[in-house]
Design an enzyme around this catalytic site. Structure first.
Site, PDB file in Angstrom:
ATOM      1  N   HIS A 173     -15.456   1.680  -6.436  1.00 37.37           N
ATOM      2  CA  HIS A 173     -15.415   0.618  -5.513  1.00 37.37           C
ATOM      3  C   HIS A 173     -14.761  -0.719  -5.962  1.00 37.37           C
ATOM      4  CE1 HIS A 173     -15.974  -1.541  -1.872  1.00 37.37           C
ATOM      5  NE2 HIS A 173     -17.092  -1.105  -1.418  1.00 37.37           N
ATOM      6  N   ASP A 400      -0.531   8.352   9.236  1.00 32.66           N
ATOM      7  CA  ASP A 400       0.337   9.578   9.706  1.00 32.66           C
ATOM      8  C   ASP A 400       1.089  10.100   8.601  1.00 32.66           C
ATOM      9  OD1 ASP A 400       1.888  11.559  10.832  1.00 32.66           O
ATOM     10  OD2 ASP A 400       2.786  10.325  12.561  1.00 32.66           O
TER      11      ASP A 400
END
Length: 460
Positions: A173, A400
């Site tokens: 993180h 995508d």
């Protein structure tokens, strides 16, 4: 990892940027990043419809993903670097950083599974343990003479025969927040779909690495409060529990409008309310009520806390660009008594307090960094803590790679972080998807409370 049931490893790869495109570079951590040094890794999963043969996967998809990841890494060098931490508390001269040297690489694993793609990519309750083989480990920390190194990013792509592909991502993180991760994924997907980085560079926003957020006092305070002596621990993947299930609930616009109406009907003078605050308040109250339904006996005056991340890029002076690389958020910690939260008006009070907490933080006369040295004081309060992972402002369903948009997006790391995931819905960015992980009986109780409350909100 090679002996995980339902999973066959096809290939272990190490992906580096093209030679001589980065060289030796380092990125210092800011006080925003340091706050996440001791947190467990973040695990995300993306499911894609892919009704094609294994030969097409191995001969076309694997080479394309390797090539496109290599090209993308040259623009996002920290993803391929290593986190460098100096655990000695008496050495204040050397600071944590992400460092890249020529030859560094990212672990990219390709696998095949016999798990049910349609089941895993649905919304109904599914066994948590079935998701864990699909996310990669981050890698082991290595102790050198006076510092520790740790990989910050890894990828696993898993083929479901003739039905789908999952892309599992694990990152430390301290590397980045959701904004940076979203930018990286958009870039990688663009390069994978087009075969080159020019469309991404022309239409996208390459990351900004300038460390313009300089506040030495906040930095030193945050670093001193972080027990780096405990950093040398190999990060563990999410543990398994056969009784825990995860499910996705959808809050449509009509539901959100009904929840807002409930809040404003009872609190017409409330200064700040939003889709986000009523959603968080509603989830929080439903979780606590589900525990009551399970027989939990908690004192009326015992405290509950809810934590949301407030984005700071646009709220700094001067503001940072959205493509600023790294973490740039502040914790807003809201506290309420258990008796209030599980009461009849618990949701309304929770939404009120969350809205007031965010409003107070972002509207300080001295800017959002005023009293930043107190941001984490709330964590010291003895209370049960829950929080939100993610944001509906970033539509991860738009990622995508050339196979169409994602069918399902899951934040697997909520399983051990006491968090709930919140994202834009795949059907409509104005609807919200909520991901939760509970023991199976609590999930049943939560689902009934959640759905009954929405019916009441729409009817009111």
């Amino acid at each position: 990892m090679d002996n995980i049931p339902n999973l066959t490893i096809l290939e272990h790869s190490r992906i580096s940027p093209p030679p001589s495109t980065i060289g030796h570079r380092s990125l210092p951590l800011t006080f925003f990043d340091i706050a996440w040094l001791l947190f467990p890794p973040v695990h995300h999963l993306y499911f894609y419809h892919f009704p094609y043969s294994k030969s097409h996967f191995t001969e076309t998809v694997i080479p394309n993903l390797k090539h496109s990841l290599s090209i993308t890494l040259q623009h996002y060098f920290p993803f391929v670097g290593k986190l460098i931490v100096y655990p000695n508390p008496h050495d204040s001269t050397r600071k944590p950083e992400i460092r890249h040297v020529e030859g560094d690489s990212v672990a990219l694993t390709f696998a095949e599974t016999t798990l049910d793609f349609n089941d895993l990519s649905a919304n109904h309750p599914r066994k948590c343990e079935n998701f864990y083989p699909l996310v990669p480990p981050l890698g082991n920390a290595v102790k050198e003479s006076d510092y520790v190194t740790l990989p910050v990013f890894s990828v696993q792509v898993t083929y479901f025969p003739n039905s789908g592909i999952s892309i599992g991502l694990t990152n430390h993180h301290s590397l980045s927040d959701a904004n940076t991760r979203f930018g990286f994924l958009k870039a990688w997907a663009s390069v994978c779909e087009t075969g080159e980085d020019q469309p991404f560079l022309k239409n996208g926003s390459p990351p900004v690495f300038d460390r313009v957020v300089v506040n030495p006092q906040l930095y030193e305070n945050r670093l001193n409060q972080t027990r780096l002596g405990t950093f040398y621990q190999a990060p563990s993947l999410v543990g398994s529990s056969s009784d825990r299930v995860r499910a996705t609930f959808v809050l449509a616009r009509t539901h959100i409008s009904g929840l807002k109406k409930q809040v404003l009907t009872q609190l017409p003078m409330l200064e700040y309310t939003s889709s986000f605050t009523v959603t968080c308040g509603y989830i929080w109250s439903c979780i606590v009520k589900s525990l009551v339904n399970m027989g939990e006996k908690k004192g009326e005056d015992e405290l509950e806390q809810f934590i949301v991340s407030v984005g700071c890029r646009s709220r700094l002076d001067p503001p940072l660009p959205e493509n600023y690389f790294g973490n740039c958020s502040a914790p807003c910690i809201v506290t309420i008594k258990n008796g209030v939260l599980k009461g009849e008006n618990g949701f309304v009070m929770a939404a009120k307090l969350i809205g007031e907490g965010i409003s107070k933080m972002v509207n300080k006369k001295g800017g959002i960094l005023e009293y930043a040295d107190r941001w984490y004081d709330g964590f010291k309060i003895p209370a049960r803590k829950m929080g939100i992972s993610g944001t509906p402002k970033l539509n991860f369903y738009d990622i995508d790679f050339g196979w169409g948009k994602a069918m399902k997006y899951e934040v697997v790391s909520i399983d051990y972080s006491a968090s709930v995931s919140l994202s834009a819905c795949k059907e409509s960015a104005q609807d919200f998807e909520i991901g939760v992980c509970f023991p199976s009986m609590q999930m049943e109780a939560f689902g009934k409370i959640f759905n009954d409350g929405l019916e009441s909100a729409i009817a009111s």
